[in-house]
Design a protein around this motif. Structure first.
Motif, PDB file in Angstrom:
ATOM      1  N   PHE A 112     156.311  39.378  44.588  1.00  0.00           N
ATOM      2  CA  PHE A 112     155.304  38.945  43.609  1.00  0.00           C
ATOM      3  C   PHE A 112     153.974  38.788  44.332  1.00  0.00           C
ATOM      4  N   ILE A 113     152.969  39.446  43.805  1.00  0.00           N
ATOM      5  CA  ILE A 113     151.647  39.394  44.424  1.00  0.00           C
ATOM      6  C   ILE A 113     150.720  38.690  43.440  1.00  0.00           C
ATOM      7  N   GLY A 114     150.396  37.458  43.772  1.00  0.00           N
ATOM      8  CA  GLY A 114     149.679  36.614  42.807  1.00  0.00           C
ATOM      9  C   GLY A 114     148.250  36.335  43.231  1.00  0.00           C
ATOM     10  N   ALA A 115     147.426  37.373  43.151  1.00  0.00           N
ATOM     11  CA  ALA A 115     146.040  37.208  43.610  1.00  0.00           C
ATOM     12  C   ALA A 115     145.325  36.077  42.864  1.00  0.00           C
ATOM     13  N   MET A 116     145.707  35.836  41.606  1.00  0.00           N
ATOM     14  CA  MET A 116     144.974  34.862  40.805  1.00  0.00           C
ATOM     15  C   MET A 116     145.574  33.460  40.876  1.00  0.00           C
ATOM     16  N   THR A 117     146.896  33.370  40.979  1.00  0.00           N
ATOM     17  CA  THR A 117     147.492  32.024  40.872  1.00  0.00           C
ATOM     18  C   THR A 117     148.119  31.526  42.171  1.00  0.00           C
ATOM     19  N   ASP A 118     148.289  32.398  43.165  1.00  0.00           N
ATOM     20  CA  ASP A 118     148.874  31.954  44.433  1.00  0.00           C
ATOM     21  C   ASP A 118     147.740  31.444  45.326  1.00  0.00           C
ATOM     22  N   LEU A 119     147.693  30.142  45.522  1.00  0.00           N
ATOM     23  CA  LEU A 119     146.548  29.554  46.224  1.00  0.00           C
ATOM     24  C   LEU A 119     146.597  29.809  47.732  1.00  0.00           C
ATOM     25  N   HIS A 120     147.728  30.330  48.214  1.00  0.00           N
ATOM     26  CA  HIS A 120     147.818  30.667  49.644  1.00  0.00           C
ATOM     27  C   HIS A 120     147.571  32.149  49.895  1.00  0.00           C
ATOM     28  N   PHE A 121     147.172  32.834  48.825  1.00  0.00           N
ATOM     29  CA  PHE A 121     147.070  34.293  48.856  1.00  0.00           C
ATOM     30  C   PHE A 121     146.265  34.817  50.048  1.00  0.00           C
ATOM     31  N   CYS A 122     145.164  34.157  50.368  1.00  0.00           N
ATOM     32  CA  CYS A 122     144.234  34.702  51.368  1.00  0.00           C
ATOM     33  C   CYS A 122     144.518  34.229  52.792  1.00  0.00           C
ATOM     34  N   GLU A 123     145.470  33.305  52.942  1.00  0.00           N
ATOM     35  CA  GLU A 123     145.637  32.672  54.255  1.00  0.00           C
ATOM     36  C   GLU A 123     145.981  33.659  55.360  1.00  0.00           C
ATOM     37  N   SER A 124     146.839  34.611  55.033  1.00  0.00           N
ATOM     38  CA  SER A 124     147.284  35.513  56.094  1.00  0.00           C
ATOM     39  C   SER A 124     146.590  36.873  56.003  1.00  0.00           C
ATOM     40  N   CYS A 125     145.411  36.892  55.382  1.00  0.00           N
ATOM     41  CA  CYS A 125     144.740  38.185  55.154  1.00  0.00           C
ATOM     42  C   CYS A 125     144.385  38.849  56.487  1.00  0.00           C
ATOM     43  N   ASN A 126     144.788  40.096  56.617  1.00  0.00           N
ATOM     44  CA  ASN A 126     144.527  40.836  57.857  1.00  0.00           C
ATOM     45  C   ASN A 126     143.767  42.127  57.569  1.00  0.00           C
ATOM     46  N   LYS A 127     143.105  42.188  56.386  1.00  0.00           N
ATOM     47  CA  LYS A 127     142.585  43.466  55.899  1.00  0.00           C
ATOM     48  C   LYS A 127     141.072  43.600  55.945  1.00  0.00           C
ATOM     49  N   LEU A 128     140.690  44.840  56.079  1.00  0.00           N
ATOM     50  CA  LEU A 128     139.308  45.256  55.907  1.00  0.00           C
ATOM     51  C   LEU A 128     139.386  46.541  55.087  1.00  0.00           C
ATOM     52  N   ARG A 129     138.359  46.783  54.252  1.00  0.00           N
ATOM     53  CA  ARG A 129     138.399  47.991  53.426  1.00  0.00           C
ATOM     54  C   ARG A 129     137.198  48.879  53.694  1.00  0.00           C
ATOM     55  N   LEU A 130     137.452  50.171  53.663  1.00  0.00           N
ATOM     56  CA  LEU A 130     136.379  51.156  53.760  1.00  0.00           C
ATOM     57  C   LEU A 130     136.385  51.949  52.462  1.00  0.00           C
ATOM     58  N   THR A 131     135.277  51.906  51.726  1.00  0.00           N
ATOM     59  CA  THR A 131     135.240  52.630  50.455  1.00  0.00           C
ATOM     60  C   THR A 131     134.931  54.098  50.727  1.00  0.00           C
ATOM     61  N   CYS A 132     135.140  54.923  49.691  1.00  0.00           N
ATOM     62  CA  CYS A 132     134.996  56.357  49.918  1.00  0.00           C
ATOM     63  C   CYS A 132     133.558  56.751  50.242  1.00  0.00           C
ATOM     64  N   GLU A 133     132.587  55.931  49.831  1.00  0.00           N
ATOM     65  CA  GLU A 133     131.205  56.292  50.162  1.00  0.00           C
ATOM     66  C   GLU A 133     130.710  55.541  51.402  1.00  0.00           C
ATOM     67  N   GLY A 134     131.651  54.992  52.171  1.00  0.00           N
ATOM     68  CA  GLY A 134     131.274  54.456  53.476  1.00  0.00           C
ATOM     69  C   GLY A 134     130.784  53.031  53.471  1.00  0.00           C
TER      70      GLY A 134
END
Ligand code: SAM
Ligand code: SF4
Length: 336
Positions: free
Chosen positions: A255-277
């Motif tokens: 279950f991926i609860g971006a809106m209701t899981d208050l610990h959602f961001c704690e272990s975030c290890n991500k960075l994003r690159l969009t298609c236009e850089g």
């Protein structure tokens, strides 16, 4: 790379196109869309260069996404370039699955797109599947592609990926009746199914009080047909999903609860690159930084590396979806 809040960044998600062959209601507007002009989209060599720089900073995992990444022409060339980056230990693709069964040519051999991705070292595929009902699939995605998506899943299984995950976006009034069937289908084929809360990243009508189905409620709905689920906090994949085990079965569901899981961001290890850089430190924030400009102006690897570090320094503690709806920012353009 580590940000101000101790998030260690090891995972880069790269969107390679803003285009898609489907029109999911929660992801892009239904009316005809303006695509980004070709010159604004990073070329494959540019993406590979940025990925190489990112690996010198500790990125070891990469997921290619979109839009629909497999619609971009000659996309296998990108995977060929990525396969030459040894520090990239874990390469994955997110796709709607519809193009996985397509027959392509790799060095004179004919094989499915799924097999070709595997050939270039892709270890995992995440495939979107919100329903097993053909009419519902068409209503959600705007395309009559259920049969070819299921064929894509078969092609992925035959290609021998290390893991195949199914992603199902929860929508009250649209697919809540499908949850047990999806669980059954995933269990039968050995796919790891995850239910995702709808996020406000598209047109204004995407997320309303009526169609939002929180993960806690989805779990209760599921338990009505499966019996009680057991939390498995020991089981972790590389993201924020919470996993549960079905009774009398080895099968896990997430279950991926971006809106209701208050610990959602704690272990975030991500960075994003969009298609236009644009480098985005967080999916759920307006912050984005244009790395294409220095890249095309001839910046050295060291300058680009510093750019990455500066963006990571701006990573917020947590996303602000809950406070800050982004009605004009389309998921299809950011890369999910
Ligand atoms: N086209 C590919 C696909 O459908 O998997 C990759 C890109 S898509 C943007 C990546 C993921 O984002 C999909 O699993 C999709 O269901 C999810 N997604 C898109 N819009 C969303 C939204 N508004 N809320 C939650 N998930 C969303
Ligand atoms: Fe396309 Fe994926 Fe968005 Fe659906 S979720 S419109 S398949 S990019």
């Amino acid at each position: 790379m580590e940000d101000r809040f101790g998030h260690r960044i090891s995972y880069l998600r790269v969107s390679v196109t803003d285009r898609c062959n489907e029109r999911c209601v929660y992801c892009m507007p239904q009316e005809l869309q303006e695509w980004l002009p070709r010159a604004e989209i990073l070329r494959y060599e540019e993406i590979a260069r940025l990925v190489r720089v990112a690996t010198t900073l500790g990125v070891t995992k990469l997921r290619v996404t979109g839009g629909e990444p497999l619609t971009r022409s000659n996309v296998l060339e990108l995977f060929r370039l990525l396969a030459e980056i040894p520090a990239l230990r874990d390469l994955g693709v997110s796709t709607n699955g519809s193009l996985l069964p397509r027959i392509v040519d790799v060095a004179g051999r004919r094989m499915t797109m799924a097999a070709a991705l595997r050939h270039y070292g892709v270890r995992t595929v995440n495939i979107s599947l919100d329903t097993l009902d053909a009419a519902q699939y068409t209503a959600i995605t705007g395309r009559d592609f259920l049969a070819q998506t299921l064929a894509g899943l078969d092609a992925a299984r035959a290609a021998g990926f290390e893991s195949i995950k199914l992603n199902c976006v929860l929508m009250r009034g649209r697919n809540e009746d499908q949850l047990p069937a999806l669980i059954h289908y995933a269990g039968e084929h050995g796919y790891l199914l995850r239910f995702i809360e709808l996020m406000p990243v598209s047109t204004t009508d995407v997320l309303t009080e009526e169609n939002f189905l929180p993960i806690a409620e989805a779990r209760r709905l599921i338990e009505r047909s499966t019996g009680p689920l057991t939390a498995r906090p020991d089981f972790k994949t590389n993201g924020p999903a919470l996993y549960f085990q079905l009774p009398n079965s080895e099968q896990l569901i997430g279950f991926i609860g971006a809106m209701t899981d208050l610990h959602f961001c704690e272990s975030c290890n991500k960075l994003r690159l969009t298609c236009e850089g644009k480098l985005r430190p967080c999916l759920g924030s307006y912050l984005e930084f244009d790395i294409r400009e220095p890249l095309r102006a001839g910046a050295s690897d060291e300058v680009l590396a510093q750019f990455f570090r500066d963006v990571v320094d701006r990573k917020p503690q947590q996303h602000d979806f809950r406070e800050n709806y982004q009605p004009n920012r389309k998921m299809v353009a950011i890369g999910g």
